[in-house]
Scaffold this active site. Structure first.
Site, mmCIF file in Angstrom:
data_model
loop_
_atom_site.group_PDB
_atom_site.id
_atom_site.type_symbol
_atom_site.label_atom_id
_atom_site.label_comp_id
_atom_site.label_asym_id
_atom_site.label_seq_id
_atom_site.Cartn_x
_atom_site.Cartn_y
_atom_site.Cartn_z
ATOM 1 N N GLY A 161 -5.438 -4.107 -13.379
ATOM 2 C CA GLY A 161 -4.841 -4.679 -14.589
ATOM 3 C C GLY A 161 -5.596 -4.199 -15.809
ATOM 4 O O GLY A 161 -6.719 -3.711 -15.688
ATOM 5 N N CYS A 209 -9.622 -2.301 -8.441
ATOM 6 C CA CYS A 209 -9.989 -2.191 -9.859
ATOM 7 C C CYS A 209 -10.220 -3.577 -10.470
ATOM 8 O O CYS A 209 -11.202 -4.228 -10.143
ATOM 9 C CB CYS A 209 -8.914 -1.385 -10.600
ATOM 10 N N TYR A 210 -9.315 -4.089 -11.284
ATOM 11 C CA TYR A 210 -9.509 -5.434 -11.849
ATOM 12 C C TYR A 210 -9.675 -6.468 -10.726
ATOM 13 O O TYR A 210 -10.517 -7.359 -10.804
ATOM 14 C CB TYR A 210 -8.307 -5.792 -12.733
ATOM 15 N N HIS A 247 -8.354 3.621 -7.356
ATOM 16 C CA HIS A 247 -6.969 3.296 -6.977
ATOM 17 C C HIS A 247 -6.535 4.070 -5.721
ATOM 18 O O HIS A 247 -6.122 5.214 -5.825
ATOM 19 C CB HIS A 247 -6.024 3.633 -8.134
ATOM 20 N N GLU A 273 -3.914 3.691 -4.119
ATOM 21 C CA GLU A 273 -2.446 3.814 -4.075
ATOM 22 C C GLU A 273 -1.930 5.069 -4.764
ATOM 23 O O GLU A 273 -0.791 5.468 -4.543
ATOM 24 C CB GLU A 273 -1.795 2.566 -4.689
ATOM 25 N N ASP A 301 23.818 1.871 -4.411
ATOM 26 C CA ASP A 301 23.402 0.484 -4.157
ATOM 27 C C ASP A 301 24.569 -0.387 -3.708
ATOM 28 O O ASP A 301 24.512 -1.039 -2.661
ATOM 29 C CB ASP A 301 22.765 -0.150 -5.406
ATOM 30 N N LYS A 331 14.619 1.953 -4.708
ATOM 31 C CA LYS A 331 15.752 2.884 -4.702
ATOM 32 C C LYS A 331 15.681 3.895 -3.551
ATOM 33 O O LYS A 331 16.677 4.140 -2.869
ATOM 34 C CB LYS A 331 15.781 3.623 -6.041
#
Ligand code: XMP
Length: 527
Positions: A69, A96-97, A183, A185, A241, A383
């Protein structure tokens, strides 16, 4: 980003016990964490950082991830989570945060770093036993921080360091609390997925259970049970969708599903016929087809303001849809293709309401007016996961790879007055451009590619004659979610060819320009 208003309506929601819960502290990467966990075949759910303990207990996740964050844990209004989270006994990974918050909670010291670290850094692994198992001695990691954990809490050990950050990863193995300053990710962290997998499997003991095949089976069974003998109505747009929603519900309840396609006169060439062919002929669905061209164009006559166009189209759509749905007996449910990014409510950590840029059009308003309950089977998906589902469900490639197309259609790609003549010009120009994009193998690669008709005319010369005709702008962007986008660097040769073809083949156009703006500060659509 579209936000659905019908939060209190009933949903056919899936429950996932074998899951990882991600508490969002406002990182731009939170959704990426969720994606990575799902890629590792475990369901993940993003919730607000202030989620209460009872809710967590109800969900009963196998692990918690505290996201990064923008705040400092010492800031006045820095986001916090309930303290009890650290005592639940559920394994925690702070990123991180989140890493700093966990350290602070257990009595460690978080300080401004001597040197802020942004971007790629070399990480030296000091402990390979669990979170960093299977990693080489040093890896590249992605850092983005001004604070760091300068002293570890009692009972914690460092797992890795960089040259500037001594406690770049830590653990309290007894409490199964872990933290990483970097990070894992993001793609720039090498072995990032391995680190997350270690957390998910070695530490949280999850089972690999999130896959599209079982998702389809479970969802179809749940829909069948929830809907019973009632009828369901579903608006088809031609996009992936709503198509996936329709096919899954059709699998569950067959003829109890009634699909409606509203041709508002603002669709592209051949679109209505294609949709009829796919859904009626190939998929044998109960498809109501409404020709609303006249009524939409009548209401749009003389309207040039983009927001007014959007509101009129949304309003008329609801009216048409309502009229059609009322003709169906025992309809109790409305099916919608709402995706996960639309429903995450936790994004705004700062509490600052985001400014309204455009009114997005969907079937909002209908459920209340008609007292319908919502079925949104894709509420939990991204998506690209929906595209995977579409493939598994056997949908034709033209639906799977279809680029997003806005609800208000070509009306918001015609700057100024929307008339049948101007629609025709735009359709023809768009057809040429998209055909060339397909021929160049770019259609599935780019996010969107389309033509826009401008509200100015310009002077040209054709043969020996002066012309005074329309201008077409071409827009082609890359994006991963439509929130940000960049213009695609199409080659001059390609652009020249498209321009030539449009000017030669589309009557009424004598000039073509290419839009080279990114989002932000521009938006993808022109209106
Ligand atoms: P903008 O123009 O806001 O568009 O950068 C972002 C993405 O959203 C699509 N878009 C819409 N989709 N209803 C939709 O379902 C709408 O009213 C709408 N307006 C824009 C746009 O095509 C792009 O992919």
């Amino acid at each position: 980003m579209r936000r659905k208003k019908n939060k209190n309506k009933s949903h056919a929601v899936l429950t996932q016990k074998n899951s990882i819960l991600i508490l969002d502290f406002g990182s731009q990467y939170t959704q990426l964490i969720a994606r990575r966990v799902r890629e590792a075949k475990v369901y993940s759910l993003i919730v607000g950082h202030d989620i209460d303990l009872d809710k967590i207990k109800k969900i009963a996740p196998k692990g918690l991830i505290l996201s990064g964050g923008p705040s400092s844990v010492y800031g006045d209004k820095s986001p916090k989570c309930e303290k009890g989270i650290f005592k639940l006994g559920i394994p925690i990974l702070g990123i991180c945060y989140g890493h700093q918050l966990a350290a602070q909670f257990f009595g460690g010291v978080v300080k401004k770093s001597k040197e802020r670290e942004y971007g790629r850094q070399e990480l030296f692994v000091d402990d390979h036993s669990d979170l960093l198992n299977g990693l080489p001695g040093n890896i590249t990691c992605w850092m983005s921080h001004g604070d760091c954990v300068s002293r570890l809490p009692k009972g914690f050990v460092a797992l890795a360091h960089t040259l500037n950050t001594p406690n770049a990863a830590f653990a309290n193995k007894e409490r199964t609390v872990f933290g990483v300053q970097f990070h894992p990710e993001v793609a720039h962290t090498s072995h990032g997925s391995q680190i997350l997998s270690n957390f998910i499997y070695r530490i949280c003991r999850c089972r690999p259970s999130w896959e599209m095949g079982s998702f389809i089976k479970d969802t179809v069974a749940q829909i069948r049970e929830t809907v019973g003998k009632d009828n369901v109505v579903c608006g088809l747009s031609g996009g992936v969708d709503s198509a996936v929603v329709a096919v899954m519900i059709h699998k569950a309840i067959g003829r109890q599903l009634r699909c409606i396609f509203v041709d508002n006169g603002l669709v592209r060439n051949r679109e209505p016929e294609e949709i009829k062919a796919i859904f009626r002929a190939n998929l044998h669905m109960n498809l109501g087809f409404v020709n609303g061209q006249k009524r939409f164009l009548k209401r749009l006559k003389g309207i040039t303001d983009p927001e007014q166009k959007r509101k009129i189209i949304g309003d008329e759509f609801v009216k048409v849809f309502e009229e059609e749905a009322k003709k169906i007996r025992r309809v109790k449910w409305l099916a919608q293709g709402t995706l996960y990014p639309d429903v995450i409510e936790s994004v705004s950590v700062t509490g600052a309401p985001s400014a309204k840029i455009k009114t997005h059009h969907n079937v909002g308003g209908l459920p209340e007016r008609m007292n319908l309950k919502l079925i949104e089977p894709l509420r939990e998906l991204f998506k690209d996961e929906v595209r995977l589902l579409a493939k598994q469900l056997g949908l034709p490639p033209e639906i799977i790879t279809r680029q997003p197309f806005p609800g208000p259609g070509l009306a918001i790609r015609i700057v100024g007055d929307v008339t049948p003549e101007r629609l025709q010009i735009l359709r023809e120009a768009d057809d040429v451009f998209v055909a060339e994009i397909r021929k160049a193998g770019l259609y599935a690669e780019v996010w969107q590619s389309f033509a826009v008709l401008l509200c100015i005319k310009s002077v040209g010369v054709m043969g020996d004659e002066r012309t005074y005709e329309h201008v077409i702008a071409l827009r082609c962007v890359s994006s991963s979610d439509g929130m940000t986008a960049d213009w695609v660097k199409l080659t001059p040769e390609f652009l020249g060819k498209v321009s030539n073809r449009i000017i030669n083949e589309v009557k009424g156009v004598n000039r073509v320009v290419y839009d080279i703006s990114s989002k932000p500060p521009s938006t993808i659509e022109w209106e």
